[in-house]
Design a protein around this motif. Sequence first.
Motif, PDB file in Angstrom:
ATOM      1  N   GLY A  18      -9.675   5.715  -0.922  1.00  0.00           N
ATOM      2  CA  GLY A  18      -9.147   4.889  -2.275  1.00  0.00           C
ATOM      3  C   GLY A  18      -7.624   4.904  -1.791  1.00  0.00           C
ATOM      4  O   GLY A  18      -6.686   5.457  -0.608  1.00  0.00           O
ATOM      5  N   ILE A  39      -8.832   3.784 -12.213  1.00  0.00           N
ATOM      6  CA  ILE A  39      -8.554   2.841 -10.217  1.00  0.00           C
ATOM      7  C   ILE A  39      -8.317   1.676 -10.414  1.00  0.00           C
ATOM      8  O   ILE A  39      -8.920   0.963 -11.113  1.00  0.00           O
ATOM      9  CB  ILE A  39     -10.504   2.413 -10.293  1.00  0.00           C
ATOM     10  CG1 ILE A  39     -10.936   4.397 -10.429  1.00  0.00           C
ATOM     11  CG2 ILE A  39     -10.514   1.702  -9.002  1.00  0.00           C
ATOM     12  CD1 ILE A  39     -12.065   4.214 -10.093  1.00  0.00           C
ATOM     13  N   GLU A  43      -6.203  -0.408  -5.644  1.00  0.00           N
ATOM     14  CA  GLU A  43      -7.090   0.930  -4.754  1.00  0.00           C
ATOM     15  C   GLU A  43      -8.560  -0.247  -4.222  1.00  0.00           C
ATOM     16  O   GLU A  43      -8.871   0.122  -3.558  1.00  0.00           O
ATOM     17  CB  GLU A  43      -7.084   2.139  -6.017  1.00  0.00           C
ATOM     18  CG  GLU A  43      -5.691   2.685  -5.859  1.00  0.00           C
ATOM     19  CD  GLU A  43      -6.211   3.835  -6.652  1.00  0.00           C
ATOM     20  OE1 GLU A  43      -6.927   5.210  -6.562  1.00  0.00           O
ATOM     21  OE2 GLU A  43      -6.381   3.862  -7.967  1.00  0.00           O
ATOM     22  N   ARG A  65     -16.578  -0.860  -5.202  1.00  0.00           N
ATOM     23  CA  ARG A  65     -16.019   0.140  -6.220  1.00  0.00           C
ATOM     24  C   ARG A  65     -16.751   1.148  -6.099  1.00  0.00           C
ATOM     25  O   ARG A  65     -16.371   2.122  -7.348  1.00  0.00           O
ATOM     26  CB  ARG A  65     -16.993  -1.241  -6.841  1.00  0.00           C
ATOM     27  CG  ARG A  65     -17.151  -1.329  -8.759  1.00  0.00           C
ATOM     28  CD  ARG A  65     -17.479  -2.344  -9.499  1.00  0.00           C
ATOM     29  NE  ARG A  65     -17.586  -1.859 -10.678  1.00  0.00           N
ATOM     30  CZ  ARG A  65     -18.665  -1.351 -11.798  1.00  0.00           C
ATOM     31  NH1 ARG A  65     -19.049  -0.839 -10.604  1.00  0.00           N
ATOM     32  NH2 ARG A  65     -18.932  -1.093 -13.157  1.00  0.00           N
ATOM     33  N   LEU A  68     -15.091   4.131  -4.919  1.00  0.00           N
ATOM     34  CA  LEU A  68     -14.099   4.657  -5.439  1.00  0.00           C
ATOM     35  C   LEU A  68     -14.695   5.440  -6.686  1.00  0.00           C
ATOM     36  O   LEU A  68     -14.362   6.414  -7.279  1.00  0.00           O
ATOM     37  CB  LEU A  68     -13.145   3.685  -6.085  1.00  0.00           C
ATOM     38  CG  LEU A  68     -12.597   2.880  -5.008  1.00  0.00           C
ATOM     39  CD1 LEU A  68     -12.100   1.957  -5.702  1.00  0.00           C
ATOM     40  CD2 LEU A  68     -11.019   4.469  -4.552  1.00  0.00           C
ATOM     41  N   ARG A  72     -13.541   9.522  -7.469  1.00  0.00           N
ATOM     42  CA  ARG A  72     -13.278  10.229  -8.749  1.00  0.00           C
ATOM     43  C   ARG A  72     -14.108  10.967  -9.642  1.00  0.00           C
ATOM     44  O   ARG A  72     -13.668  12.148 -10.088  1.00  0.00           O
ATOM     45  CB  ARG A  72     -12.958   9.072 -10.029  1.00  0.00           C
ATOM     46  CG  ARG A  72     -11.646   7.361  -9.466  1.00  0.00           C
ATOM     47  CD  ARG A  72     -10.729   9.141  -9.916  1.00  0.00           C
ATOM     48  NE  ARG A  72      -9.273   7.266 -10.452  1.00  0.00           N
ATOM     49  CZ  ARG A  72      -8.765   6.842  -8.861  1.00  0.00           C
ATOM     50  NH1 ARG A  72      -8.916   7.225  -7.720  1.00  0.00           N
ATOM     51  NH2 ARG A  72      -8.112   6.186  -9.387  1.00  0.00           N
TER      52      ARG A  72
END
Length: 436
Positions: A18, A39, A43, A65, A68, A72
């Motif tokens: 990221g 996000i 990023e 996608r 990321l 998180r």
Amino acid sequence: MRKITLLSLALAAVTALGGPVAAQSGQFSPAVIVNDSVITQYELDQRILFLQLLRAPGDPAEEARKGLIDDRLRSQAAEQMDISLTAEQIQTGMAEFASRANLETEQFLEAIGQGGVSPESFRDFVSSGLAWREVVRTRFGGPRITITDAEIDRAMSVVAQRGSGPRVLLSEIILPLEPTTAADTRDLALELAETVRSETAFANAARTYSAAPSRDQGGQLGWMPLTNLPPQARQVVAQMGNGQVSPPIPLGNAIALFRLRGIQQGGEIAASNITLDYAQYLIPGGRSAEALAEAERVRGKVDTCDDLYKVARGKPAEQLLRDTMPASRVPADIAAELARMDRNDTSVALTRGNALVFLMLCNRSATIAEGTDPTVPVTVAAEDLPEGTPAINPELGFGRGPSRAQIREELTNQRLAGLAEGYLAELRANAIIITP
């Protein structure tokens, strides 16, 4: 400037990245929201670029996608457990990642920078992975994971196909990792990966720095199955060419460098490469009814070869014999009987003098490197080598195939990986994920 030709090796040990990229309209608008954590499109674009640089499989946009979102969730789990990282830990992690592409950190940053990926992105990616590693160790490490001797036996067995497939001829340098000198050891590994390209240079470095028994032979090993190596090493060695030196490969309590000297495609496990572990419990009386009845009694009391030690307690030592040796060295009558047996099977078809042989197959494995003798102990005597040379550790190196300690570590890592993936799936299922 070296091109990014080995970065794909690094991808196998990770899942995502990221960070920011070039300024453009709407780059900081939300792309995904994970439990109130945003996000940005910035990023997401960065991640897509990075995966494209790595030539990662799959659709870059979808994989970016997903990666990321997982990052998180990992970071949020670390925060909930009050896990934080030091700047030194992050720098070390960045260096380790870059080393998988046989690059130093600055070279790696320059290489990905040419593709539009910023240093901050790389740093954030590494931080997420390191924090998650600590989450997994804290949550699942220690006594929660128990690897039994039976599991190790199965992992080393022919049934598990340990010993099948391609065979490789390697030289190795194994550098033990100690907490107080870990950073220096990693620096040394990076330096050696860059400088010991020839067989002579590699052999000299092995004699000076390696802690494996193979250092006496300049690090040279005999032909061995690729499956002797732990997964992270197999993956790298399988992609190497003759004469190539691997980047430093973390092996838990050590860092390894390999130089490939040859490869054979192999296939099925050759009988000459199989090692047999078997036990003979000698019951007086030959094939008499009494001896056969005693054999039946013993069969009812043992599930594994280790149980025979309880049966033989108090008996003369020579009544229970246990041997581990290449199949070619096993006496012909015993070898013929063992060939019909599976692990932990027993037989009373043979006699020795006036004794009935209660024969039991403990294990059948194919992890011994060609040209080694498993019945000869590894010498661990100190040598007259330069100051600072690590002491030989018979548990390190792969000359005789993986040790039980190495297999235990491999199985532990596999168990941890499974638990980690399950926990991450749980975090995903419980998360509130919104795509604006």
